[in-house]
Enzyme design. Sequence first.
Site, PDB file in Angstrom:
ATOM      1  N   TYR A 110       1.310  -1.087  -0.256  1.00  0.00           N
ATOM      2  CA  TYR A 110       0.235  -0.050  -0.265  1.00  0.00           C
ATOM      3  C   TYR A 110       0.740   0.776   0.188  1.00  0.00           C
ATOM      4  O   TYR A 110       2.313   1.561  -0.112  1.00  0.00           O
ATOM      5  CB  TYR A 110      -0.452  -0.027   1.339  1.00  0.00           C
ATOM      6  CG  TYR A 110      -0.521  -0.308   2.552  1.00  0.00           C
ATOM      7  CD1 TYR A 110       0.528  -0.242   3.276  1.00  0.00           C
ATOM      8  CD2 TYR A 110      -1.729  -0.300   3.097  1.00  0.00           C
ATOM      9  CE1 TYR A 110       0.117   0.159   4.651  1.00  0.00           C
ATOM     10  CE2 TYR A 110      -1.470  -1.018   4.824  1.00  0.00           C
ATOM     11  CZ  TYR A 110      -0.287  -0.620   5.986  1.00  0.00           C
ATOM     12  OH  TYR A 110       0.076  -0.167   6.267  1.00  0.00           O
ATOM     13  N   GLU A 111       0.224   2.177  -0.246  1.00  0.00           N
ATOM     14  CA  GLU A 111       0.496   3.510  -0.453  1.00  0.00           C
ATOM     15  C   GLU A 111       1.767   3.369  -1.508  1.00  0.00           C
ATOM     16  O   GLU A 111       3.398   4.589  -1.260  1.00  0.00           O
ATOM     17  CB  GLU A 111       1.830   4.830   1.306  1.00  0.00           C
ATOM     18  CG  GLU A 111       0.571   4.286   1.793  1.00  0.00           C
ATOM     19  CD  GLU A 111      -0.158   5.513   1.558  1.00  0.00           C
ATOM     20  OE1 GLU A 111      -1.297   5.209   2.053  1.00  0.00           O
ATOM     21  OE2 GLU A 111       0.188   6.607   0.729  1.00  0.00           O
ATOM     22  N   GLY A 112       1.719   3.114  -2.666  1.00  0.00           N
ATOM     23  CA  GLY A 112       2.110   2.434  -3.820  1.00  0.00           C
ATOM     24  C   GLY A 112       2.844   1.430  -3.200  1.00  0.00           C
ATOM     25  O   GLY A 112       4.304   1.309  -2.060  1.00  0.00           O
TER      26      GLY A 112
END
Lengths: 574, 574
Positions: free
Chosen positions: B430-432
Site C-alpha cells: 500500500y501507499e504505492g
Amino acid sequence: MTYQAPLQDIRLVLEFAGLGQASATDLYADCDADLVDSVLREAARFAEERIAPLNGIGDRIGSKLVDGAVVTPPGWKEAYRDWSEAGWNSLSAPVEWDGQGLPVLIQAACTEIWNSASMAFALAPLLTAGAIDALAHHASDELKAAYLPKLVSGEWTGTMNLTEPQAGSDLSTVRTRAIRQLDGTYRVEGQKIFITYGDHDMSDNIVHLVLARLPNAPPGTGGISLFLVPRILPDGSLNDVHCHSLEHKLGIHASPTCTMVFGDIEGAVGWLVGEENRGLNCMFTMMNSARLGIGIQGVGIAERAYQQALDYAQTRQQGRAGGSPQTSPIIGHPDIRRTLLLMRSKIMAARCICYATAAALDRANRSEDQEERALGAELAGLLTPIAKAYSTDIGCEVAHLGVQVHGGMGFVEETGAAQHLRDARIAPIYEGTNGIQAIDLVARKLPRSQKALSLILSEARTVSDEIALRDGAQSKILAARLAQVADCLERATKYMRDMQAAHRHEDALAGASPLLELFGVCIGLTGLARLENARRDDEGIASLAVFFSNQVAVYAGALAESAMGGAIPHIRAL
Amino acid sequence: MTYQAPLQDIRLVLEFAGLGQASATDLYADCDADLVDSVLREAARFAEERIAPLNGIGDRIGSKLVDGAVVTPPGWKEAYRDWSEAGWNSLSAPVEWDGQGLPVLIQAACTEIWNSASMAFALAPLLTAGAIDALAHHASDELKAAYLPKLVSGEWTGTMNLTEPQAGSDLSTVRTRAIRQLDGTYRVEGQKIFITYGDHDMSDNIVHLVLARLPNAPPGTGGISLFLVPRILPDGSLNDVHCHSLEHKLGIHASPTCTMVFGDIEGAVGWLVGEENRGLNCMFTMMNSARLGIGIQGVGIAERAYQQALDYAQTRQQGRAGGSPQTSPIIGHPDIRRTLLLMRSKIMAARCICYATAAALDRANRSEDQEERALGAELAGLLTPIAKAYSTDIGCEVAHLGVQVHGGMGFVEETGAAQHLRDARIAPIYEGTNGIQAIDLVARKLPRSQKALSLILSEARTVSDEIALRDGAQSKILAARLAQVADCLERATKYMRDMQAAHRHEDALAGASPLLELFGVCIGLTGLARLENARRDDEGIASLAVFFSNQVAVYAGALAESAMGGAIPHIRAL
C-alpha cells in the site's frame, strides 16, 4: 485462476535429469517416451480437474476435529479415494508389494504436480511414501506383508510420529515409552505433537510410525526405537491412540496437524520396526525421501503462485508502459517482468535441483554397477538437504513475489495469492528446518561426499566449456559466470573442510546457510545453462539461463564470502 | 512475549539523525534531552501497557461490519480515546491548529513505537496525519478552521480515498464524479475500494479526502480534484457515504479495509480542497508523509518480530551447541545467531534510513536558511521511496525469519510470530507498491536530486575515511567496504542518468528495484558505521556494523550489476 501442469518445462527437466537419454548405462530403459508421456498427461489431468479446485475450499474450511475424529473438507475424501484407486499412490513403490516400480524421477514430476494442485492434499501421500520406505527397508517380513500392500495401494495412509514438545530438531530427548509384552508386541505410551494427517477420514486405517524409548535404553539418540502402531489393529479393533487436538495454523489448513495421544488407557499396541535402539536410523530412511518430497513441494507451490501472478499480470490493466498511448497490462512494465522472470527462473533452477536429486536416487537404486550405486547414494545424500532447503526457500520467495504482483488484490484472501504464501511458509520448517539442512550439509554430508562434490563441479565446468566454444558475447558471459560460480563453490567448500580439519566447527556452521544457497545457485545455473545450450533456439528457455545468471548467480561471489565469514561470537548485539 | 520499546537503539539513531547535536544550525534547539526523553518514555509506556496487549485480540477478532457500521475489536475504542486524549495525535501537528509542533524526527520515533505495539492500531492516526498535512497545505482557511483542530486532537480521524477497482497504481482512470452546487459545495458520487479505517467506531467523525473528477475535466491525472467529504456534516446530519463491505485480508485484521460508497442517495456533500483539477498534487503531499510512515511500519513490525524471536531463541532448549554436555538454548547455535543478527542489523539499518528521512523533512520545514530548506526537501524527496520500500521489504524478511527461528511453533497461530508476517505483508503494497517506489526513485527523484545524491555519497565516504584512520584490520575492512558501496552506488546512479539521457527508459526501469536496494544498503551501512565509529566501545553496536558489512553490504557489487543489467525484453520465457 486454476492450475495447468507445466508439462513442457517438466519434460525438459526430466530429460536433463537423464530420462529418455539413450546411453549404455541408461537407468530408465524401462520407461519409454510414450509411458512417461501418458503418466504425465494423466497426472496433469487428475490434478487440474480433481485436486486443484479443492485447494481453496480446503483452505477456507480446513480439517476439523469433530467428536474426537478429524473430518477433512468437503470433496477431500472422494478425491483421495479416486486418486489412489487410479494407482497414483503406488507409482514408485516396490513391485514386490504391488507397486509399479517406476523411477523416483517420474514420481518427482508427479509429486510436483500434486503439490501445485494442493500442498495440503499432497502431504498425505508424501507421508505414506515415507512410511513405505521405512517399512520396506527395516520391517520384518511379517510386518511388511501385513502393511505394505495396503499402504502401497493407498487404502491406508502412513504418518511420522517424531516430535514431542521438548524434542523437535533434537530427537535425543524423546520421552514416549514402549514396553515389550510377552507376545512380542510393545505397549506404547506418550504424546506426539505436529503429526501431519495423524487422524483423518480419507482411508480405512492409519499406520503410525512412532519413535519411543525402551526401559533402560541408553540415553540420547542411541536409545530410540521405531514402532509401527496402527489406528486399527489386525483384529479390527481400535488401538489405544487418538487425536487430542488440532493446531490452528498459518496455512495448509486442510492438512490436519494433530497432537496424538498413545496409550491413554492401557498402552497402544505396537510392533518394533528394525532393531531395538536403532529407530533413528530407520527414521532417517523415511526422512531422506520425505525431505526431497518437501523440496518438491517448494517447487510445486512456487509454480502455482507463478501461474496465478502471470495470469494477473497479463490481464490487469494499469498505467502506460513504454510510452504506450493506451493503458497496458502490467506485464508491460519492466519491474513486473523482472519480478515474473525472477520467479520463473528460480522455479526452473529448483526443479533442476530436485529432479537431479531424484535421478541420483534412481542411480543408487537402479544401477547395475556397484560403484555407480554408491556414487548415486553419495550424490543423493549431498543433494537432499540442498533440494529441501533451496527449493522451499524459493517457494516462500516466489509466493511472496506472487502476492506483490497482485498489488492490493494480493492481500485480499479471496484472490488466493495469499494462500500460496501461507501454505508455502511451512516447507522451510518441517522435515528438519532449513537451518538443520544446512548443518546436515556442512557437518555430515560434505565430509563424506568428495566424489559427489567433484561431480557437481566438473559438470558445471563442462557445461561452461561447451558454451564458451560458441560465438557471441552472451555465450561468453554465461560461460564465464558458470565457471566463476563453480570456483566460488569450490573455494567455499574447501574453507569448510579446512575449518573442520582444524576443529573450528563454529566457523564452518556459521556459514552453513549461505553455503547451501551457493550450492543451489551452482547446481541451478548448471541445469539452466544445460537447457540453454541444448535449446538455444527456444528464446524462452535460453533467456531463463541468461536472466538467472545475471540477476541471481551474480550474487555467488558474495555468497561465498558470506559463507566464509567465520564464527559469529556470542555478542551483546542481540 | 510482549513488546518493550528499544529506547536505547531509538535514542542512538535519533542522535545520529541530528537530535541533540549541538551545532550552529541546530534544527532541534527547542528539543532538549529531557523533553525527548520524557516523550519517548511515555510513548513506550503507553504502547507497552495499552496497545501491545490489543494486537493479538485485534488479529483474532478483527473489525466487523455490523448493521452497516464497522465495529472495532474489544478495547480498541478505549485505547484510541485514551491515546488521543493523552495528546499523542498532535505531536508534530502545526502549533496554529493546536498541535505541539514537535519535529518529524520525534514523531518518527513514536510512530515506530506505535507500530511495533500494533500495526493495525497505528494505521488510523497515520492516515489522520496525512489528512492534516493535505488540509494544512491546500485547504481554504474556512475548511482548516472547521476540520484541523479536531483532526489534530484526534477526536476525528482522516482517510485517503484514492483507489477504485480500475484505478490503483494508476490514478488517471479515477471515475468518481463531483458536481458543483450553487452553494459552492460539491456532490460526490462513486465507489472507492481499499479504504483504510473508512468506517469505524473510535472517533466522533471521519473526514474523507476523496479524489474525483469534475464534469468536463481534462482526461488523465490533470483532471482529478480533491474533496473533503465528512461522515457527519457540520449541521450534525449524516452525509451520504457509507461502508458497503470489508475486505477479508491476510493480516492487519483489526484495521477495517472498506469499500466506500459515496452518493448512493443524492450525492455526498463535499468541499473542494485546493484548486480544481489539481487534486493529485494535494494528494501527493499526503502520500509523501504517509510513505515515510509506512516505511516506519516496516521497522516497527520487524522490531516486534525480532523481540519475539530473540525471546524464543533464549528460552527454547534444543540440541547441544558447541559441544556442550547439556542441551542449550537455540541461540547457542551459530545459524540461529546468524539469523538473529541478520534481523537486528537490518532493522537498525532501516531505522537509520527512516529517521534520516524524517530529519530531512525537519531540515526542509524548520531551517531558517532558504538553501538549507531546499536541500532538505530534495533529500526528503529522494529518501522517501527508499525509506518506504527498503524498510517494508526488510519488515517482511525479518518477520519471515522470526517465524523460522520458532521452528514448528512459528507456524502455529497462537504463537503470534505468524501474525507479524501476515501484518507485515501489506506494507510493501500500500501507499504505492515497492515497484512504484523504485520507479519514482529512478524516473522522478534521481534526475532532480543531484545535490542530495552527492550528500549521501560524500557522507558515506567521510565516514569511511574516518574509520580508515583507525588501527586494526577490522576497521580497514569496514572502511573499505563502505567506500566500495559508495562507489557502486555512484556507478549505478550514473548508469541511470546515462540511460535516461539516451531515452533508454526501459533499461533504467528494469534495474529500478535493485538500485533502490543498493541505496538502502549504502545509507544503512553509513548509518551503522557512524554508530560504530562513535560507540566502538559498545560491542553490541559495533558488531552490528561489522555484521551488516560482511553479510549484507557484501552484496552491493552484485546489486549494482543487477541494477545495470538493462532492459528485460518481452520474451516468451513468461
